[in-house]
Design a protein around this motif. Structure first.
Motif: not given
Lengths: 298, 715
Positions: B154-178
């Protein structure tokens, strides 16, 4: 609800069809096929796969399959965004039938899959270049077809030519959509010997290249390959003396043929080829490698 | 804009121009990451920091010498945690980054480490992409770290591509979130940010949302075109291999490992072939097959109801409510990971289901077998996991797969008895009942070869698995008895006679290998235990004690099962009379004769003290007197009766002690006449109910003279 009597056993279904000596299907092909239509199959290296029967595959939906597969291939090849079916994708996949390429009349019609890249040139009549082809066919699966219910389509042999990445993509799509299984088919030395015998016996009109057999000897550090080349007329002459009934090939004849070749080699080089492993056969008609690659030249 | 690390690099080069300054800067950076010390700032170059530098250098040298990687990781994490945007020292950064990456790929990162690194990666500096790419969890991901990461977005400190990579990471790791409650609340933010894109609602976004709507229709409120078909590139491949390797290494302590995704192989090995089926396919609907979609749509018109997509099936009650309109997954192999679907296919009588599963499983077993195809040897762990899954499914369905049976027949002759041993032997126990003569060359011969040439533990494992096999056959037959009433369904000839023949032959086979094994292993007690365990399962008289050498190898006689066998015989006979149906099964009179002889032999041993005497049965236990003399056992004749039998002698001693407490010599001959009866009562009181049943049913006593009578069966 009535309880089923037996769930998973007692099904009299055969397992993977082994690559039978393709004598019958090959001779069948030569009779029924229009040479022009299958010219593109020649002189290409094909990798062999065996495929389990496909569930709910319909010949009537080939166009729809083409659209879906195009989108799938485009999505896998691109990075990032999803791909909607039907848009201009840069590649085009076509599925079509190949008539005549079957062993017996009961076999299913062969299906050809081709991936062509859309030409970047603005010309209207610029042709699309085919970058990958694969085709399914059924090889004399009489026994198999009898026992398989209607929902299943038996196209048990798949031949692919082109980049492995495309093969992987197309194969995955078929596996997911039709619940089938692709497995690499290897050719045993026994079957290779059959091919050597049969292809030697075939009449070839054009120039005949030498018949070559490659044998592999396990050695340290690297295996040793012995290549044995025979003048094709001599080979044919030998085969003609061995074969008793034209049009029919028996295991004894094949063994005799190979034994003659081995003893000739032994006489000259004192090496027993029968103790080595036959890995590749190439004649003027076709060549085959034990890893499951074949090439048809005529 | 240049990525942040390039900017750092430029600054580094500037610094290098002035070496003195660089040294100062380095000194302070070393002191900056010394554990437990805080520096005033990066630019202090006083003596104090010089001293610290020396100390730090020494310490770091010894650290490197003696510390574990855990300390390196802690150092690296502390560095990242404390590193402000002014920390631009590329070399140190690279070193720590390398540490983190290597540890992440080896073992995965702890939740705390992930927290630190996520914050670092998304706060807009340092090497975001590399950090995000190595965020592999060892166990779980704390929800709070994900929430704080999203707040960084939300703060917007990282670039768009980083945001996108983060979202991909989140999708890949979704099941590991407790926990995910807070995360669910953030979906509004995700959808907003999707719409915030200058591109607007792209078709692929629409497609993504329509896919989402499939799972949670109540959450997606916008209307979407219904029949959109789209394909998405598989985006989690970056992390997939590493996740699976680490999960396997950490032995599955992750609480979120509910999925049955099996590994794609070690990251170092060659790329796995594309058609590997050890990765169980996900349960997804068939929407991609237009043939089936058309059929479903057609059915919709008639039934006015949609089919229930398989992704939404989560609970058993959902299964029951939607059982009439449930779709099958597109790849039947995926049912192995879904117990609800297994319930479903258990009830449905559709041949194509079994066929699809048969083909898939048969091919997978054959292709992935590690001794069948030598290329597969490195994937042995995954193959073991797969075999475990197949076995669990068979236990769930209480039935064996014929593809599994064929695989065993094909692979047992090539098996070394070592690879995936427990898995293979467990699968053997689920081989379906069939004619034993068919099974014999495929199962018995290779198994016997391995059996005789292997260790004691292998022998015991084989006996146990054959015992389970027998038990499964008997259980399965019991279930079939209901179906038996309809005689036209009997594809396997699963009549009672078929069962008995196969069972008898199996028992004979086990008897043979057990006998030889006892010789080979010198009557090892461990082995005996398993043999007796086997014989307790069924109800035919044990031939083992006949074959065993007389030196007291056997500890107990199988009382209970002989009685059970007798009960079965009686029951069968009664059934035949009552039902008045002509069963294909007939117990031949020869069987009754054999049975009678066994009983007589056993009674002779136990009761009348005439062991090893007359017995005309070819497998009987008559032994020549010369042989008996050789054993040097005194009083052979009563050596197996209820007083002298090795298993019962303890009771006899206790009885004597209780009856004649003052008599120190143990005179077994006192137990006769009246006292024999008392002794018998004593044994009953001790809990030997089996003995009681046997004696009461098989022995008809007339006054004090015991007589034998072969049962009450009306032959």
């Amino acid at each position: 609800m009535e309880k089923r009597s037996s769930l998973f056993h007692g099904l009299p279904f055969p397992t993977t069809p082994v690559l039978e000596p393709p004598s019958c299907c090959y001779s069948g092909w030569r009779e029924n096929v229009d040479p022009q239509k299958i010219a593109f199959l020649l002189r290409k290296q094909w990798t062999l796969y065996s495929v389990t029967p496909m569930y709910k595959f319909s010949y009537g939906n080939l166009k729809e399959y083409s659209r879906l597969l195009s989108a799938f291939v485009a999505a896998e090849k691109q990075k990032g965004l999803a791909v909607e079916v039907g848009n201009d994708l840069g590649i085009k996949v076509t599925l079509s039938t190949l008539l005549g390429l079957k062993g017996t009349d009961q076999d299913q019609v062969a299906v050809l899959v081709q991936i062509a890249s859309r030409s970047q040139l603005p010309f209207e009549n610029a042709e699309n270049k085919v970058v990958w082809s694969g085709w399914f066919c059924c090889i004399s699966g009489d026994d198999l077809l009898e026992s398989v219910p209607e929902d299943f389509t038996c196209l048990s042999l798949f031949l692919a030519n082109g980049a492995e990445s495309y093969t992987a993509i197309v194969g995955s799509w078929f596996q997911k959509t039709f619940d089938c299984y692709f497995s690499r088919l290897t050719i045993s030395p026994l079957n290779l010997a059959w091919m050597a015998a049969m292809w030697t016996g075939c009449k070839v009109d054009s120039h005949m290249a030498a018949t070559e057999l490659v044998f592999s000897v396990p050695c340290i550090p690297q295996s040793l390959d012995i290549s044995y080349a025979i003048h094709s007329e001599d080979a044919k002459a030998l085969w003609d003396t061995v074969q008793k009934t034209p049009g029919e090939v028996t295991q004894e004849e094949v063994n005799l043929f190979m034994d003659c070749l081995y003893s000739h080699f032994h006489r000259h080089f004192k090496i027993h080829l029968s103790a080595t492993r036959l890995v590749k056969v190439s004649t003027s008609i076709a060549s085959a490698h034990c890893d499951g690659n074949i090439k048809v030249l005529d | 804009a240049l990525p942040s690390w390039e900017i750092e690099g430029m600054q580094q080069r500037e610094n290098a121009k002035n070496p003195k300054q660089a040294l100062q800067v380095r000194r302070s950076s070393l002191s900056a990451w010394q554990i437990g010390e805080r520096t005033a700032g990066p630019k202090t170059a006083d003596l104090k920091s010089a001293q610290k530098h020396e100390k730090g250098k020494q310490q770091s040298a010894s650290d490197r010498a003696g510390n574990s990687t855990q300390d390196h990781l802690e150092q690296a994490l502390t560095y990242f945690e404390r590193g402000k945007s002014s920390d631009n020292f590329n070399e140190v950064l690279q070193k720590h980054l390398a540490t983190v990456e290597s540890i992440a790929l080896q073992r995965g990162l702890s939740p705390e480490g992930l927290d630190v690194l996520l914050n670092v990666a998304l706060s807009g500096h340092l090497v975001n992409t590399r950090i995000l790419k190595c965020l592999i969890p060892a166990s779980v991901i704390a929800e709070s770290s994900v929430v704080s990461a999203v707040s960084w977005l939300c703060v917007g400190k990282c670039s768009g591509s980083t945001q996108l990579l983060f979202l991909r990471w989140l999708i890949a790791m979704f099941d590991f979130i407790d926990h995910k409650e807070k995360l669910h609340a953030l979906y509004g933010f995700f959808f907003c940010s999707l719409q915030d894109e200058k591109l607007g609602m792209q078709p692929h976004l629409q497609a993504l949302l329509s896919l989402y709507k499939l799972f949670c229709p109540e959450l997606v409120s916008i209307t979407l075109p219904a029949k959109m078909k789209t394909y998405f590139k598989n985006s989690e491949s970056l992390w997939k291999a590493a996740i699976n390797t680490i999960r396997r290494r950490n032995q599955g302590t992750s609480p979120t490992s509910q999925q049955l995704i099996l590994g794609t192989g070690h990251p170092q090995s060659r790329k796995r072939k594309w058609n590997t089926q050890l990765i169980l396919p996900a349960c997804s609907t068939d929407a991609n097959n237009p043939t089936r979609s058309k059929e479903i749509n057609h059915a919709d018109i008639l039934s006015h109801s949609e089919s229930f997509p398989v992704e939404q099936l989560h609970t058993f009650s959902q299964l029951l409510q939607n059982i009439h309109r449930l779709e099958f997954p597109s790849q039947m192999g995926s049912v192995l990971r879904n117990s609800l679907l297994l319930h479903y296919i258990n009830c449905i009588k559709d041949e194509s289901i079994y066929l699809r599963l048969y083909y898939w499983m048969g091919q997978t077993l054959q292709e992935e077998c590690t001794w069948y195809k030598l290329d597969n040897q490195q994937y042995e762990e995954e193959f073991k996991d797969f075999l475990d899954i197949v076995y669990k499914t068979e236990c769930f369905l209480q039935e064996g797969f014929s593809s599994c049976e064929e695989f065993l027949y094909k692979s047992l002759p090539l098996w070394d008895g070592f690879c995936c041993r427990s898995q293979i032997l467990r699968l053997v126990s689920w081989i379906p009942l069939s004619s034993f003569s068919e099974m014999k060359p495929h199962l018995c011969e290779p198994l016997a070869q391995l059996f005789f040439t292997s260790s004691l533990y292998f022998k015991c494992s084989v006996l146990e698995s054959l015992k389970e096999l027998l038990q499964n056959w008997l259980n399965w037959h019991v279930m079939q008895l209901d179906v038996e009433s309809d005689p036209k369904i009997s594809p396997l000839n699963t009549t009672l006679s078929g069962l008995v023949n196969s069972v008898a032959e199996l028992i004979h086979f086990v008897g043979w290998i057990a006998t030889v094994a006892l010789h080979l292993e010198n009557n090892a007690t461990f082995l005996l235990y398993f043999i007796l365990d086997f014989y307790e399962t069924h109800s035919c008289p044990s031939l083992v004690f006949i074959c065993v050498r007389i030196q007291r190898a056997l500890k107990s006689l199988p009382f209970v099962h002989s009685f059970r066998y007798r009960t079965n015989l009686v029951a069968a006979k009664e059934n035949e009379l009552i039902k008045k149906t002509i069963l294909q099964f007939k117990f031949s009179s020869q069987t009754y004769q054999e049975y009678n002889q066994y009983i007589m032999a056993m009674v002779g041993c136990l009761w009348t003290s005439s062991a090893f005497q007359k017995d005309i049965h070819p497998q009987g236990i008559r032994l020549d007197p010369e042989v008996l003399k050789k054993t040097r056992v005194q009083e052979v004749r009563n050596s197996f009766n209820i007083v002298h039998h090795p298993a019962l002698m303890g009771y006899a001693i206790l009885f004597l002690q209780q009856a004649w407490p003052e008599d120190k010599t143990l005179n077994f001959n006192l137990i006769k006449g009246r006292r024999w009866n008392w002794y018998l009562e004593y044994l009953y009181v001790q809990g030997l109910q089996g003995l009681k049943l046997f004696i009461e049913s098989s022995i008809n006593r007339v006054s004090q003279v015991s007589q034998t009578k072969s049962g009450n069966v009306q032959v």
